[in-house]
Scaffold this active site. Sequence first.
Site, PDB file in Angstrom:
ATOM      1  CG  HIS A 286      -1.893   0.974   1.428  1.00  0.00           C
ATOM      2  ND1 HIS A 286      -1.629   2.256   1.843  1.00  0.00           N
ATOM      3  CD2 HIS A 286      -3.231   0.910   1.254  1.00  0.00           C
ATOM      4  CE1 HIS A 286      -2.767   2.934   1.908  1.00  0.00           C
ATOM      5  NE2 HIS A 286      -3.753   2.147   1.555  1.00  0.00           N
TER       6      HIS A 286
ATOM      7  CG  ASP B  63       0.738  -2.616   6.245  1.00  0.00           C
ATOM      8  OD1 ASP B  63      -0.218  -2.827   7.015  1.00  0.00           O
ATOM      9  OD2 ASP B  63       0.662  -1.878   5.244  1.00  0.00           O
TER      10      ASP B  63
ATOM     11  CD  GLN C 283      -6.758  -4.588   4.159  1.00  0.00           C
ATOM     12  OE1 GLN C 283      -7.712  -5.280   4.528  1.00  0.00           O
ATOM     13  NE2 GLN C 283      -6.908  -3.327   3.812  1.00  0.00           N
TER      14      GLN C 283
ATOM     15  CE  LYS D 132      -6.973  -0.149   6.347  1.00  0.00           C
ATOM     16  NZ  LYS D 132      -7.816   0.240   5.218  1.00  0.00           N
TER      17      LYS D 132
ATOM     18  CB  CYS E  28      -3.665   3.180  -1.573  1.00  0.00           C
ATOM     19  SG  CYS E  28      -4.764   4.502  -1.170  1.00  0.00           S
TER      20      CYS E  28
HETATM   21  N1  PLP Z   1      -1.595  -0.881   4.717  1.00  0.00           N
HETATM   22  C1  PLP Z   1      -2.535  -1.614   4.098  1.00  0.00           C
HETATM   23  C2  PLP Z   1      -2.189  -2.988   3.617  1.00  0.00           C
HETATM   24  C3  PLP Z   1      -3.805  -1.084   3.923  1.00  0.00           C
HETATM   25  O1  PLP Z   1      -4.749  -1.820   3.303  1.00  0.00           O
HETATM   26  C4  PLP Z   1      -4.083   0.219   4.383  1.00  0.00           C
HETATM   27  C5  PLP Z   1      -5.410   0.828   4.133  1.00  0.00           C
HETATM   28  O2  PLP Z   1      -6.144   0.430   3.256  1.00  0.00           O
HETATM   29  C6  PLP Z   1      -3.087   0.925   5.037  1.00  0.00           C
HETATM   30  C7  PLP Z   1      -1.855   0.344   5.188  1.00  0.00           C
HETATM   31  C8  PLP Z   1      -3.338   2.295   5.589  1.00  0.00           C
HETATM   32  O3  PLP Z   1      -4.188   2.186   6.677  1.00  0.00           O
HETATM   33  P1  PLP Z   1      -4.798   3.494   7.373  1.00  0.00           P
HETATM   34  O4  PLP Z   1      -5.430   4.296   6.287  1.00  0.00           O
HETATM   35  O5  PLP Z   1      -5.773   2.950   8.361  1.00  0.00           O
HETATM   36  O6  PLP Z   1      -3.666   4.205   8.029  1.00  0.00           O
END
Ligand code: PLP
Length: 406
Positions: free
Chosen positions: A123, A200, A203, A226, A364
């Site tokens: 992302h 990270d 998900q 999430k 993203c």
């Molecule tokens: N990392 C992953 C894999 C994501 O799917 C997302 C959001 O869709 C993020 C990071 C960013 O998360 P946040 O917008 O809650 O900071």
Amino acid sequence: MAFDIEKIRNDFPILQRRVHNKPFVYFDNAATTQKPLRVIERMDKIYLETNSNIHRGIHYLSDVSTRQFEEARETVRKFINAGNDHEVIFTSGTTAGINMVAFSYGEKYVSEGDEIIISSLEHHSNIVPWQMLCERKGASLKVIPINDYGELLIDEYEKLFSSKTRIVALTHVANSTGTKNPVKKMIGTAHRNGVPVLVDGAQAVQHGKVDVQELDADFYVFSGHKMYGPTGTGVVYGKESILEEIPPWQTGGEMVDQVTFGKTTFNRLPFKFEAGTPNYTGVIGLAAAIQYIEETGLNDIASYEKELLDYGNKRLSEIDGLNLFWEAENKISIFSFILEGIHPYDAGMIIDKYGIAVRTGNHCAQPFMERFGIGGTIRASLVFYNTCEEIDRLCEAIEKVKEMFS
Ligand code: PLP
């Protein structure tokens, strides 16, 4: 079916509403999940009964509030099996967490000529903070390539390490494809090269048990919203030995020990990384979400979501002119697809008119989409309150889209 889907759906009030005069189908869970009544009521109760700023208060409500906040930390610790409470740092979300680590760790350990490994599945929030760090320090990014199924090429990953590699930043589950990476194995490889790993988990934590000690992750980062919790909450797990060594990111109140105009000394962990008033209401709401997930059972959630994945794969692949992307062997219930000759945005707008929320675009993950020569996809991301009947509704809506464009 392993659990009572009717009861579960009743726990989420928003699922009972109608959109465009149709029963609402929410398939945008990778962007954010809906909240069970328990989480909403828990936060209401704070504002109605116990609201008070935490830490250092000597009055009754501040004490209650502080206790609830620190109990939430313990709930998170147990949920991810961290060794210590003070290895759990509250942030506003995954993005804030990755920025924190990229800044703090980078400040201490990254210098000119160094290298940082990320993957093609990241992302933007696990790309840009590292890119900015590289720009500040004169370091460079190395990117793990992928195959056509959206799976990382592990042999290539192993070749990326050098004596200059300082950190690996890797998603546990990719938001664009649902691919589950073999993070434990990849952490092992990094550690054999003497390199720490940030995972990270945005998900991942809501779809199956994560044990940070078993993974041996050095940092593990995720968002509350999430995983059925409130927006504006998130967690950075960090190993104590590293957190002790790296400097704070944001500075101000809470994170200090002694302040003079000449010098400031910092608070102990985890407070060193929690400058300012934290989102204590959200954090306590997040603990309620974790309790809800645990009562529902992460194993049952994972096996029900696998049923949804199998059913969705079968139904969607029966549709002519629908290209289902990235059927990785190990993945969660995310379907990314395009309809031949129809722009994802147009398709998404029409699907919405049937009361079904999907997301369209690059999710993203622009460099990832570029690798496949597409601008974006239609993404349906499902969780344990979704049903096979809802997948049927999506398939019917897709047929309508096709009719309109034929
Ligand atoms: N990392 C992953 C894999 C994501 O799917 C997302 C959001 O869709 C993020 C990071 C960013 O998360 P946040 O917008 O809650 O900071």
